[in-house]
Structure formats: C-alpha cells, structure tokens
Design a protein around this motif. Structure first.
Motif, PDB file in Angstrom:
ATOM      1  N   VAL A 158       0.851  -1.189   0.000  1.00 30.41           N
ATOM      2  CA  VAL A 158       0.000   0.000   0.000  1.00 30.41           C
ATOM      3  C   VAL A 158       0.886   1.238   0.000  1.00 30.41           C
ATOM      4  CG1 VAL A 158      -1.708   1.326   1.307  1.00 30.41           C
ATOM      5  CG2 VAL A 158      -1.865  -1.175   1.210  1.00 30.41           C
ATOM      6  N   ARG A 159       0.577   2.172  -0.873  1.00 31.90           N
ATOM      7  CA  ARG A 159       1.441   3.350  -0.961  1.00 31.90           C
ATOM      8  C   ARG A 159       0.723   4.668  -0.680  1.00 31.90           C
ATOM      9  NH1 ARG A 159       5.823   2.874  -5.657  1.00 31.90           N
ATOM     10  NH2 ARG A 159       4.126   2.423  -7.105  1.00 31.90           N
ATOM     11  N   SER A 160      -0.510   4.574  -0.199  1.00 32.56           N
ATOM     12  CA  SER A 160      -1.248   5.769   0.204  1.00 32.56           C
ATOM     13  C   SER A 160      -1.846   5.527   1.584  1.00 32.56           C
ATOM     14  CB  SER A 160      -2.375   6.072  -0.781  1.00 32.56           C
ATOM     15  OG  SER A 160      -1.851   6.293  -2.079  1.00 32.56           O
ATOM     16  N   ILE A 161      -1.523   6.410   2.513  1.00 29.75           N
ATOM     17  CA  ILE A 161      -1.970   6.210   3.893  1.00 29.75           C
ATOM     18  C   ILE A 161      -2.613   7.478   4.428  1.00 29.75           C
ATOM     19  CG2 ILE A 161      -1.189   5.787   6.262  1.00 29.75           C
ATOM     20  CD1 ILE A 161       1.036   4.032   5.122  1.00 29.75           C
ATOM     21  N   LEU A 162      -3.775   7.296   5.030  1.00 28.13           N
ATOM     22  CA  LEU A 162      -4.430   8.403   5.722  1.00 28.13           C
ATOM     23  C   LEU A 162      -4.338   8.089   7.204  1.00 28.13           C
ATOM     24  CD1 LEU A 162      -6.028  10.996   5.646  1.00 28.13           C
ATOM     25  CD2 LEU A 162      -8.117   9.666   5.306  1.00 28.13           C
ATOM     26  N   ASN A 163      -3.639   8.946   7.935  1.00 27.27           N
ATOM     27  CA  ASN A 163      -3.332   8.650   9.332  1.00 27.27           C
ATOM     28  C   ASN A 163      -4.114   9.518  10.309  1.00 27.27           C
ATOM     29  OD1 ASN A 163      -2.049   7.843  11.705  1.00 27.27           O
ATOM     30  ND2 ASN A 163      -0.369   9.296  11.420  1.00 27.27           N
ATOM     31  N   PHE A 164      -4.927   8.870  11.132  1.00 26.12           N
ATOM     32  CA  PHE A 164      -5.700   9.596  12.137  1.00 26.12           C
ATOM     33  C   PHE A 164      -4.994   9.582  13.497  1.00 26.12           C
ATOM     34  CE2 PHE A 164      -8.980   9.146   9.000  1.00 26.12           C
ATOM     35  CZ  PHE A 164      -9.810  10.241   9.201  1.00 26.12           C
ATOM     36  N   ALA A 165      -3.924   8.822  13.605  1.00 29.05           N
ATOM     37  CA  ALA A 165      -3.226   8.756  14.895  1.00 29.05           C
ATOM     38  C   ALA A 165      -2.294   9.956  15.024  1.00 29.05           C
ATOM     39  CB  ALA A 165      -2.426   7.463  14.989  1.00 29.05           C
ATOM     40  N   PRO A 166      -2.242  10.528  16.199  1.00 29.95           N
ATOM     41  CA  PRO A 166      -1.421  11.732  16.381  1.00 29.95           C
ATOM     42  C   PRO A 166       0.061  11.418  16.520  1.00 29.95           C
ATOM     43  CG  PRO A 166      -2.542  11.184  18.430  1.00 29.95           C
ATOM     44  CD  PRO A 166      -3.001  10.186  17.409  1.00 29.95           C
ATOM     45  N   VAL A 167       0.637  10.879  15.480  1.00 35.17           N
ATOM     46  CA  VAL A 167       2.081  10.623  15.455  1.00 35.17           C
ATOM     47  C   VAL A 167       2.607  10.878  14.047  1.00 35.17           C
ATOM     48  CG1 VAL A 167       2.177   8.882  17.268  1.00 35.17           C
ATOM     49  CG2 VAL A 167       1.660   8.196  14.917  1.00 35.17           C
ATOM     50  N   VAL A 168       3.864  11.191  13.956  1.00 33.44           N
ATOM     51  CA  VAL A 168       4.496  11.362  12.647  1.00 33.44           C
ATOM     52  C   VAL A 168       4.978  10.005  12.176  1.00 33.44           C
ATOM     53  CG1 VAL A 168       6.374  12.429  11.369  1.00 33.44           C
ATOM     54  CG2 VAL A 168       5.207  13.703  13.177  1.00 33.44           C
ATOM     55  N   LEU A 169       4.455   9.540  11.079  1.00 30.28           N
ATOM     56  CA  LEU A 169       4.853   8.231  10.566  1.00 30.28           C
ATOM     57  C   LEU A 169       6.093   8.369   9.715  1.00 30.28           C
ATOM     58  CD1 LEU A 169       1.394   6.801   9.439  1.00 30.28           C
ATOM     59  CD2 LEU A 169       2.616   6.377  11.580  1.00 30.28           C
ATOM     60  N   SER A 170       6.985   7.391   9.822  1.00 28.89           N
ATOM     61  CA  SER A 170       8.095   7.421   8.878  1.00 28.89           C
ATOM     62  C   SER A 170       7.908   6.292   7.882  1.00 28.89           C
ATOM     63  CB  SER A 170       9.441   7.345   9.601  1.00 28.89           C
ATOM     64  OG  SER A 170       9.715   6.043   9.997  1.00 28.89           O
ATOM     65  N   VAL A 171       7.931   6.676   6.629  1.00 30.44           N
ATOM     66  CA  VAL A 171       7.700   5.720   5.548  1.00 30.44           C
ATOM     67  C   VAL A 171       8.750   5.947   4.475  1.00 30.44           C
ATOM     68  CG1 VAL A 171       5.215   5.576   5.921  1.00 30.44           C
ATOM     69  CG2 VAL A 171       6.133   7.318   4.398  1.00 30.44           C
ATOM     70  N   PRO A 172       9.009   4.904   3.688  1.00 30.34           N
ATOM     71  CA  PRO A 172       9.993   5.055   2.613  1.00 30.34           C
ATOM     72  C   PRO A 172       9.485   6.008   1.532  1.00 30.34           C
ATOM     73  CG  PRO A 172       8.930   2.896   2.531  1.00 30.34           C
ATOM     74  CD  PRO A 172       8.487   3.532   3.802  1.00 30.34           C
ATOM     75  N   GLY A 173      10.395   6.480   0.704  1.00 25.09           N
ATOM     76  CA  GLY A 173      10.007   7.352  -0.399  1.00 25.09           C
ATOM     77  C   GLY A 173       9.023   6.646  -1.315  1.00 25.09           C
ATOM     78  N   GLY A 174       8.155   7.421  -1.945  1.00 28.52           N
ATOM     79  CA  GLY A 174       7.192   6.815  -2.843  1.00 28.52           C
ATOM     80  C   GLY A 174       5.896   6.447  -2.160  1.00 28.52           C
ATOM     81  N   VAL A 175       5.878   6.619  -0.838  1.00 25.29           N
ATOM     82  CA  VAL A 175       4.633   6.383  -0.098  1.00 25.29           C
ATOM     83  C   VAL A 175       4.099   7.726   0.375  1.00 25.29           C
ATOM     84  CG1 VAL A 175       3.583   5.299   1.924  1.00 25.29           C
ATOM     85  CG2 VAL A 175       5.406   4.113   0.666  1.00 25.29           C
ATOM     86  N   ASP A 176       2.825   7.986   0.110  1.00 24.18           N
ATOM     87  CA  ASP A 176       2.222   9.248   0.527  1.00 24.18           C
ATOM     88  C   ASP A 176       1.436   9.068   1.820  1.00 24.18           C
ATOM     89  OD1 ASP A 176       3.011  10.858  -1.722  1.00 24.18           O
ATOM     90  OD2 ASP A 176       1.587   9.695  -2.908  1.00 24.18           O
ATOM     91  N   VAL A 177       1.684   9.966   2.739  1.00 25.74           N
ATOM     92  CA  VAL A 177       0.926   9.940   3.991  1.00 25.74           C
ATOM     93  C   VAL A 177       0.249  11.283   4.176  1.00 25.74           C
ATOM     94  CG1 VAL A 177       1.038   9.758   6.499  1.00 25.74           C
ATOM     95  CG2 VAL A 177       2.569   8.383   5.090  1.00 25.74           C
TER      96      VAL A 177
END
Lengths: 224, 224
Positions: free
Chosen positions: B175-194
């Motif tokens: 999965v390369r698209s993430i919608l994050n409702f948790a109050p944290v900064v996610l670290s993901v590899p390049g090419g993934v949109d958060v």
DNA sequence: GTGTGTGAAAAATTTCACAGCT
DNA sequence: AGCTGTGAAATTTTTCACACAC
C-alpha cells in the motif's frame, strides 16, 4: 512576563499550524526525561526540516541556546503559552451519530488543553441518554452552556444538511470557534473562526497523488 | 482525449487541495439541475475567491466559456478525471476502536470514488466480528487484500502506539497511500504518501485564533 | 567546535487587472 | 456586455548559508 514576542501579532499562519506538532514532540521528549534537544532532533520528530523549525521558533523569540539546543520544558511551556493552552478550553460536540460518539469518547482532549463539557443533539429522542459519560443535551441548552460553562469551541459532527443550522445556533449562542466535520462550507459572520476536517477531501488528495505515481508524467517534450 | 493538460504534471499542491471542494460544489449544482456557473458563483459555494478559482481551473486547461461561465457537468467530469476518481479506489480501515468503527460506518466513501473493502484490527479477539457490515480481518490478511482486491489506500485509526507498526505492515503489503488519524508522525519510505488528520492540532489552532481575539494585539508602538 | 538565530535568496501562492473571446 | 484566462505584481512560505553566542 512569559508574554513578550509571544503575544505579539505576527506569528505566520504556516508556523501556527506547525506549533501543535512541535508541542507534541516536546511533550513526548519531556515524558522520556530528555532535557535538551537540537533543532535537528526536534525537527525530525515533528517531520519537518531543521531550518523550518528554527525559523518557526524564531517567531516566538529566542528560546534556544547556541551551541547547545532548546530546553525541552521551557520551549514546551512557551509554545503552550503562545497557543493559548495554558488555560482549558471548554468544548461541546454537536451531533451524536457515529462520528460524534467517537469524538466524545476520544481521550486526548484532556491532555491537550480541552475539556468536553457537553454533547448535544438536535434529535429529541437522544436527549437525556448518555454518551461517553455525558448526558446528551438539547440544542436549546447552548446559550446556557456558553454563559455557565464558558463554552468556547463547538465541534460539528452532524450530517451535512444540519451543519449550517448548527453553526448558526453556535454563533447565536456566542461561540466563535468552530471545528466542522461535515462536508459543507459554512458561512459565518466575521470574527468567527471555522476550521474544517474532511475525510473525503483527504482521500481524494491521496487518490490524486496515487494516480500521479501510476502515470508518472506526460513526457512534455523535455528535450533540452 | 479527456486527458490533456489533465495528466500533465504541474498542478500546484495548493490547487489540488482545493479541487475536492470544487467537485463537491459542482456535484451539488448538478443535482439541482444547474447547467452552468460563473467563477463568482462557484467560488462562493466553495468558499474561496473568484480569482483563485479561475487560476486553479486554468491549471487543468480551458473548461470555461468567456462571457458565460463553466459547464457544470463537463467541469465536474474533468476534475473527477484529474483527481483520479474515474475509477474506484479500494480502501481498508485499520483499527476498530470508536473512530475506526465510525469511519467504517461513514457513508460518503461510495459517492466519492472510494470503496471500503476491508476493516482490520490487530486484536485477535475482534477478528471475525462484524463492523459496519464487514467481517473484521487480521493484519496478516493485508497482502492478500492488496493482491486480490487491489487495496490501494490504508486508513490508520489505531491508538498512537500501534500506528507506526501498522504503517510498516501496510507498506510491506504494497500500500502506498496512507491516511493517518493517529497523532504521530509516521516514517515511511520514499514513494509512499501519507496524509494526516489530527483533531488535536485543529483544536489547538482554533485555540490560538480564539486567544488572539481576546488579546487583540500588543500595541507595538504603532505611533506613526 | 557546535548549533542557534536571521538576513537574504528562492520558491510557491495569492491577488490584481485587463486583454480577449463569445 | 459579460466573464474567462492569464501575465504581472504582491504576498507568503521555504530554503540557504553564515555570523554569532556559548
């Protein structure tokens, strides 16, 4: 005295929007017993670049020590002050549907300077029932909440059809800060701030970005 | 042929962020049987200025008629195309707490080009139960969902502690698209949109604005 | 030496105002 | 006459790079 550059107008909007993120990171560091951070470390935790962080903080004044970094506790206190979170803000959630109940149950208000003092619903049949430990109140109770509890922020979690109506009632009751979860553009008089959270919009932006990955770029004759 | 300026890279981020709003307004107009709108009218419905709207639309190409306005249906189709909503995007919601269940029950996905194909939870005790008409699946099912359902977007509705872990599993599954409702900064590899939706941040911004109203401005020696 | 604070440069976004098409 | 499309100006935001304080 903690107010200096703090209360001066002129903290850019873009900076204000990032301050909550810095505050969260600082709070986490403080919980871990960390005393001091560099802009490099803090910015990484907040997900921004170091230069941006320093520029942002420079708008609040000088809270770092050159060659050392920032005092975690002191900087957290300053941002808390600037954001106006030194006091607690009474919040009401309107609309006890799925979303409204989820928001009412959300822990994390308390830890961030907010207190849910009431949940309300337009539907008479829900009034009197309990939701997340609070008794659901009627819309007519809004003025009293403002008067007696100092209600300052209204969270609209109703269906889109009712959102404008609820906004009108909030404004009429004296609430001047509204967080709108309904997918509609609210019209409010000047002096009232509205912020919108929209799931659909966020997903659509993700869709755009995802699509752009799939069809990388139309080779627009980049023959140099 | 509907793709021209549409698929060209170079639609500014700020514009993309506003396109969903325009699309919503256009859809409402179309439902009311309106055939044509001016930038003045459409921009009012979307809550922006007319000049900004015209500039935004100019990035997609010329879809208006001078002296007349925009064809509602045609413009809606074009924005749908640009945003990549001509197809349906399979979405999974991870975390069946209060928020996750509210999101799963949210109607409005379907009407906007998204389809919730699965809800999952880390907690084995929830797996197999029903939530919003879907059977809760285990995290281990993610790869199969991507493979068999074309799952493209993951919505993280877990507590902050598990969010990074869930993000890692989403990315690992493809999965390369993430919608994050948790109050944290996610670290993901390049090419993934958060993208992040954060209730706390929005409230804190409102608090800042409210406070600024209370203490209008420190009279910074504006003696001219 | 180290890392902040900040002018200055660069980039992005918004606003203006009007030429140009219907 | 009316309203879009768009260069140009104005404003905001980001990035750079280095002087300066510890």
């Amino acid at each position: 005295m903690s107010t200096e550059a703090a209360s001066r107008r002129g903290v850019p909007d873009a900076t204000v929007a990032r301050l909550p993120g810095y505050l969260r990171a600082l709070t986490a560091l403080a919980d871990d017993g960390v005393v001091s951070v560099s802009s490099e470390e803090l910015s990484a935790l907040a997900g921004v670049g170091p230069a941006k962080l320093r520029k942002d903080l420079s708008h609040l004044g000088s809270y770092g020590v050159r060659g050392v970094g920032y005092d975690v506790t002191m900087l957290a206190a300053e941002i808390t002050e600037v954001l106006g979170l030194a006091r607690d803000w009474p919040v009401a959630i309107i609309g006890m549907g799925n979303l409204g109940r989820a928001l009412a149950a959300y822990r994390g208000f308390a830890t961030r300077g907010f207190k849910v003092v009431a949940v309300l619903d337009h539907d008479e049949r829900l009034v009197g029932l309990r939701a997340a430990g609070l008794v659901v109140q009627a819309m007519a109770d809004l003025p009293a909440l403002v008067r007696e509890q100092g209600l300052a922020i209204g969270v609209i979690a109703t269906p889109p059809e009712s959102a404008q109506d609820v906004a009108d009632q909030l404004v009429a009751a004296g609430v001047r800060s509204i967080l709108n979860f309904a997918p509609v553009v609210l019209s409010v008089p000047g002096g009232v701030d509205v912020r919108k959270v929209d799931l659909g919009t966020e997903l659509q932006i993700l869709a755009f970005l995802a699509q752009q990955r799939t069809v990388p770029t139309t080779r627009t004759a980049e023959v140099s």
